[in-house]
Write an enzyme that holds these catalytic residues in place. Sequence first.
Site, PDB file in Angstrom:
ATOM      1  N   GLU A 113      49.265  23.704  44.054  1.00  0.00           N
ATOM      2  CA  GLU A 113      49.934  24.391  42.957  1.00  0.00           C
ATOM      3  C   GLU A 113      50.057  25.885  43.226  1.00  0.00           C
ATOM      4  O   GLU A 113      49.206  26.483  43.888  1.00  0.00           O
ATOM      5  CB  GLU A 113      49.198  24.190  41.623  1.00  0.00           C
ATOM      6  CG  GLU A 113      49.445  22.862  40.950  1.00  0.00           C
ATOM      7  CD  GLU A 113      48.313  21.883  41.167  1.00  0.00           C
ATOM      8  OE1 GLU A 113      48.421  20.735  40.725  1.00  0.00           O
ATOM      9  OE2 GLU A 113      47.320  22.267  41.805  1.00  0.00           O
ATOM     10  N   THR A 114      51.134  26.446  42.691  1.00  0.00           N
ATOM     11  CA  THR A 114      51.396  27.886  42.680  1.00  0.00           C
ATOM     12  C   THR A 114      51.758  28.259  41.250  1.00  0.00           C
ATOM     13  O   THR A 114      52.507  27.522  40.593  1.00  0.00           O
ATOM     14  CB  THR A 114      52.556  28.239  43.621  1.00  0.00           C
ATOM     15  OG1 THR A 114      52.193  27.874  44.964  1.00  0.00           O
ATOM     16  CG2 THR A 114      52.897  29.710  43.572  1.00  0.00           C
TER      17      THR A 114
END
Length: 312
Positions: free
Chosen positions: A47-48
């Site tokens: 995830e970002t």
Amino acid sequence: MKTRPFKQVDVFTAMPYRGNPLAVVLDGTGLSDEDMLQFAQWTHLSETTFLLPPSPEGQAGGADYRVRIFTPNEELPFAGHPTLGSCHAWLQAGGIPKTGQEIVQECAKGLIRIRREGPHLAFAAPSLQRRAPEATLLAAVTAALGLQPHQILAAQQLNNGPVWLGLLLDSPETVLQLTPDHQALKLTGHMVGVVGVERPPTSGHLIARSNREARAFGANSTPRPEALLEAAHIEVRAFTAPDGIEEDPVTGSLNASLAQWLIAEGHLPSRYVASQGACLNRNGQVHISQDASGQVWVGGDSVTCIEGQVRL
């Protein structure tokens, strides 16, 4: 393009590079959905996140900031380690909660409360919907994991934003020994979370520990019934091939939904620590507690490994 502050945070660990990394862009204003997704694909982390001012609805609800969460394939309504890692980065960058106590994070799932618990942060697990999985899906996942049906003690479809097929297996050793067919799991279209619980024997060592705990709280205290269960060995793994990452190192949303399910069914105590990531040379520790109201809290340490600027 403009220069934006950036941090890469390791979540569910106090030791850098042993947890689950998260890329955090601390100023996501002006970025399109396509910009965010392209950057998330470039980081190639599970995830970002991109931090933004709260929406008008979020402001009305007391949100301190808004977060958008992207995998390499899509945006998520909620995820656990991005919640804790983004909050850690926001606080470290000088964020001050409006209430001075809990931090309120806005995401697509809604408002998520986060509190400080000693050295780590913990989020209030969002509401969970669960049901029995379809037999065809369970059979396909069982085969893809190389399991025998008798090794699965319970199964539930879990939805707290992300949707998981949760499996309670017969032991932590079974969890750690899995060698999944990730392509077969990808074809099912479902993320899969597995957990194994091994309760320790009622040994003299553990009884002595419980007695010490009792003495610490007064001569008339008795050990809590769950004192031994909290020492259980709990291993979790998360298989996420449909989201572009075969196995997630340490997973907050999965641990939240597993806790809500398994505590409610009496398989786990109201307070415990789950280990995740051993098969990826990580040492994630997820702290679970359920308060008197029934709210499950999911916590852990976070540590910043990289900080600087990105051009986006």
